[in-house]
Each structure stands twice: as structure tokens, then as C-alpha cells.
Design a protein around this motif. Structure first.
Motif, mmCIF file in Angstrom:
data_model
loop_
_atom_site.group_PDB
_atom_site.id
_atom_site.type_symbol
_atom_site.label_atom_id
_atom_site.label_comp_id
_atom_site.label_asym_id
_atom_site.label_seq_id
_atom_site.Cartn_x
_atom_site.Cartn_y
_atom_site.Cartn_z
ATOM 1 N N LEU A 124 0.855 -1.176 0.000
ATOM 2 C CA LEU A 124 0.000 0.000 0.000
ATOM 3 C C LEU A 124 0.894 1.230 0.000
ATOM 4 O O LEU A 124 1.905 1.259 0.709
ATOM 5 N N CYS A 230 -2.924 0.925 -4.113
ATOM 6 C CA CYS A 230 -2.554 -0.478 -3.932
ATOM 7 C C CYS A 230 -1.640 -0.858 -5.089
ATOM 8 O O CYS A 230 -2.042 -0.795 -6.255
ATOM 9 N N THR A 232 -0.532 -3.139 -7.363
ATOM 10 C CA THR A 232 -1.034 -4.448 -7.784
ATOM 11 C C THR A 232 -0.084 -5.188 -8.715
ATOM 12 O O THR A 232 -0.228 -6.388 -8.931
ATOM 13 N N PHE A 259 -5.957 -3.418 3.395
ATOM 14 C CA PHE A 259 -6.518 -2.150 2.936
ATOM 15 C C PHE A 259 -7.741 -1.768 3.761
ATOM 16 O O PHE A 259 -7.851 -0.635 4.256
#
Length: 272
Positions: A124, A230, A232, A259
Motif C-alpha cells: 500500500l 494499492c 497491484t 486495505f
């Protein structure tokens, strides 16, 4: 302005007149948080006057109002993107409607590609600042003084106080939280390896196709913004593998517990 007011009046007719403390924009793979709201009322975007319609897989395309950690919030389950063919004014229309509803605090989230090579998928990242290289702007065209000044400051676009608060809450929960600069690309193609090298040279830590127009519109209206990405996937050229939206959704699903925990914790202590 009439369209904003009409949309706001319709939303109020559905969710009631109790003030909303925080607006939230939930990006790809992160919309599940809205399903956890108590006393929830959901409204499809297609039912709201003048609202665009979300077309991206993984975006439910609805507003959900309800209670989260003692605060009344309004969540966007899915957002609108420039690459979908919407103008910048349409992309930020929901943020302006939130302002018309009296919302002054905004959480924006997204799925992003990691440019900083110390990052890894699943991290994050707190957004400290952004870079916008495309010419178009959500504030291009006539300025509505009732929303904000023609020329406005972006020094604290991502509120410093809220960033400190988020870092404190992450530390309490032992959640690893990066902090860095987010760079906006128009999409829908992922960036080329050369573009990622350029982004890194310019100081970007992550790249994506959203969030920046919303943050600009919010700054115009003097809303306080907290941004969380985020990570990813690693951006193009860093790993020897192709990029895909399926990977974005899969990683978003894997990180949703951390999250959600962080957002809940921050919401509980968010000064409103």
C-alpha cells in the motif's frame, strides 16, 4: 452547476439529509469495503441524474452511503476514467456532487503499477504528491466561483495532516505503508518500459490511470484529500512478464484485508 445540484438533490432523496462526513472513491479491486457499511443505502449510477456509467470490469457502478467506524460515509464503488471516453469534467463530476452534498473530506484509492523498484505487488502506498503530464485538465473551461478560484494552490493536494494520521494508524496495526509520488497516464494501454524509465527519472514511485483529476477537482473546492494506492503489479519493463487487468484484480483481492483494516482505522480517527 444545475446538473450538480440536481444530482445532489436526488442522492439526498435516497439517503436522507443526515450529513455525510467523508466521501470515498474505491478503485479496482477495492470496492468491497462499501459492502461492509452499516445501515447501507445503495444507488446505481445509472439512476442518478447526469451521472456517467462505469464500464470497467471490477467497478460495480454504484454509490453506497452508510456508517463506517462511527462516521457516515459515501462510497463510490467504481469511478470514471478518461480512457473510457469521458471528458475530464465528467470524470470529476461525482467529486463536485459530493461537495454539493456538503462533503469536505475525501479518500481516493486506486490500483497502481510500482515504479519504485523497492516496492512489491501487494504494497500500500500513501500518495504524497502527483505528476500529471497530459495537457487536459478537469478545470479547463469556465470557472464556477462558487466551487473555487480560477487559479488555485496544489501544494497540499494530499493533506499532510491526514498522511501523518494514516502513517500512525498503519504503524499501530503493523501494516507496511509506503509513501510516494503517483504519476497519471491517460491509458487504457499500460505504459511502455521507456515511459516507466522516464517516470522514474521524473520522480514517480507509482503509475496509474485515475485519481489525479479527482484530486485536482477536490483541491479546487478546498476539500481535504487522502490518497492510497494499492501496488497491484510492477510497472512495465521491471519484471519479464506481460501486464494484465486480471493481475490487478487478483492482487487487489489479496490485499483487501490490510486495505480495509487501514481505511477503517483511519476513518475512526479522521478529524471531520
Amino acid at each position: 452547476m444545475d446538473n450538480m445540484q440536481e444530482a445532489a438533490m436526488y442522492i439526498t432523496s435516497r439517503i436522507g439529509e443526515e450529513p455525510v462526513s467523508i466521501g470515498m472513491v474505491l478503485g479496482s479491486g477495492l470496492g468491497g469495503l462499501a459492502d461492509e457499511l452499516e445501515e447501507a443505502v445503495a444507488i446505481s449510477y445509472k439512476d442518478i441524474p447526469h451521472f456517467p456509467v462505469a464500464t470497467v470490469f471490477g467497478h460495480k457502478g454504484r454509490l453506497v452511503a452508510g456508517m463506517l467506524e462511527g462516521k457516515r460515509v459515501l462510497c463510490m464503488q467504481g469511478r470514471f476514467h478518461y480512457y473510457e471516453g469521458y471528458g475530464m469534467d465528467q470524470v470529476v463530476f461525482p467529486i463536485q456532487v459530493m461537495h454539493a452534498l456538503g462533503i469536505e473530506q475525501l479518500l481516493v484509492t486506486n490500483a497502481a503499477g510500482g515504479v519504485n523498484e523497492s516496492y512489491k505487488p501487494g504494497d500500500l502506498m500513501l500518495i504524497s504528491d502527483h505528476i500529471k503530464m497530459i495537457a487536459d485538465s478537469p478545470m479547463r473551461g469556465p470557472n464556477y466561483e462558487s466551487l473555487g478560484e480560477r487559479f488555485f494552490d496544489m501544494t497540499n493536494a494530499y493533506d499532510k495532516q491526514l498522511r501523518v494520521l494514516a502513517k500512525e494508524e498503519a504503524k499501530k496495526q503493523d501494516i507496511s505503508l509506503q509513501e510516494g509520488v503517483y504519476m497519471f497516464f491517460a491509458g487504457p494501454s499500460y505504459e511502455t518500459p521507456a515511459e516507466i524509465r522516464a517516470a522514474r527519472t521524473l520522480g514517480a514511485d507509482a503509475v496509474g490511470m485515475s485519481t489525479v483529476p479527482e484530486a485536482i477537482a477536490a483541491s479546487h473546492m478546498r476539500m481535504k484529500v487522502l490518497g492510497i494506492s494499492c501496488i497491484t503489479n510492477m510497472a512495465s519493463g521491471i519484471l519479464d512478464q506481460p501486464l494484465s487487468h486480471a493481475e490487478v484484480m487478483e492482487t487487489g483481492d489479496q490485499v483487501k484485508e490490510a486495505f480495509t483494516s487501514l481505511v477503517r482505522s483511519v476513518t475512526k480517527v479522521w478529524p471531520v
